[in-house]
Design an enzyme around this catalytic site. Structure first.
Site, short mmCIF file in Angstrom:
data_model
loop_
_atom_site.label_atom_id
_atom_site.label_comp_id
_atom_site.label_asym_id
_atom_site.label_seq_id
_atom_site.Cartn_x
_atom_site.Cartn_y
_atom_site.Cartn_z
N SER A 138 -40.31 4.95 20.61
CA SER A 138 -41.36 5.29 21.58
C SER A 138 -41.25 4.33 22.75
O SER A 138 -40.77 3.19 22.60
CB SER A 138 -42.74 5.14 20.93
OG SER A 138 -43.77 5.24 21.90
N TYR A 151 -49.14 1.21 15.35
CA TYR A 151 -48.15 2.20 15.76
C TYR A 151 -47.14 1.56 16.70
O TYR A 151 -45.92 1.69 16.51
CB TYR A 151 -48.84 3.37 16.47
CG TYR A 151 -47.88 4.38 17.04
CD1 TYR A 151 -47.37 5.41 16.26
CD2 TYR A 151 -47.44 4.30 18.37
CE1 TYR A 151 -46.46 6.33 16.77
CE2 TYR A 151 -46.54 5.21 18.90
CZ TYR A 151 -46.06 6.23 18.10
OH TYR A 151 -45.16 7.14 18.61
#
Length: 247
Positions: A138, A151
């Protein structure tokens, strides 16, 4: 990475980025297996497509990963590409003591899951011609989202893990990192229509174009993720972090 003639496993292939890429790989002449928790969603991904197959898989279930890998290789002995895409994203309020269930599940799914599945399949992949491992991280691996600290941390860890694997597997397995920006998927509630996020189809088309380059870049970075990926290089990290802290 070859663009066709592969046998590709895509975890988290029932929706979002996993589904979009799985279908594009299938359209390009690859055998594709999509795996995940929601069998109905996987079957929707595979519907009407020969050589696109669905298999149940829970990245959080450590005890089932070896048996899944054994069944997978038994059914698809020509498997040569693993795409670790399955992941969850949950917001957390880290300003005070909290229940850590979400954090622990995020680590199990986003970090331990790919490590365990890669471990279960690495001997098989290393023995295949034109083998590749793609880890989906990400843009938040490079500038964290304060509202989703665990996350962000798992994606930063996967970035580091991918770099280490690339060095160790050189000449055996091609190791690629795909770092998406904010994309319109259902990773979080309402995200699929959120303004300012990259449309999924546009993102997937851009990714496929980058993967088709020869040689394949070690990092697949669409234009929208560049501000995060290169924030430290461009000395904009604090600015980007402050922006994300408002969301």
């Amino acid at each position: 990475m070859k663009t066709s003639g592969n046998t590709i496993l895509v975890t988290g292939g029932g929706s979002g980025i996993g589904r979009a890429l799985a279908q594009r790989w299938h359209d390009s002449g690859n055998v594709v297996i999509v795996a995940g928790r929601r069998v109905e969603a996987l079957e929707e991904t595979a519907s009407g497509r020969d050589n696109l197959h669905a298999m149940a898989f829970d990245a959080e279930d450590s005890g089932a990963i070896d048996s899944f890998a054994e069944t997978l290789v038994g059914r698809f002995p020509e498997l040569n590409v693993l795409v670790n895409n399955a992941g969850i994203m949950r917001t957390e309020d880290a300003t005070s003591r909290r229940d850590l269930t979400d954090a622990e599940q995020t680590i199990a799914t986003n970090l331990l899951g790919p490590i365990r599945l890669t471990n279960a399949l690495i001997d098989h992949l290393a023995a295949q011609a034109d083998s590749a491992l793609i880890n989906v991280t990400s843009g938040l691996a490079f500038v964290p989202l304060p509202a989703a600290p665990t996350y962000s941390a798992t994606k930063a860890a996967m970035h580091s893990y991918t770099q280490a694997l690339r060095a160790k597997l050189a000449g055996k397995v091609e190791v690629i990192e795909l770092a998406p920006p904010a994309v319109q998927t259902e990773l979080t509630p309402g995200q699929s229509t959120r303004a300012g996020y990259q449309p999924l189809e546009e993102f997937a088309d851009e990714v496929m174009g980058l993967l088709a380059q020869q040689p394949t870049p070690p990092e697949i970075l669409v234009q929208n993720v560049h501000p995060l990926r290169f924030a430290e290089r461009d000395r904009t990290f604090e600015e980007r972090l402050a922006f994300l802290a408002q969301h």
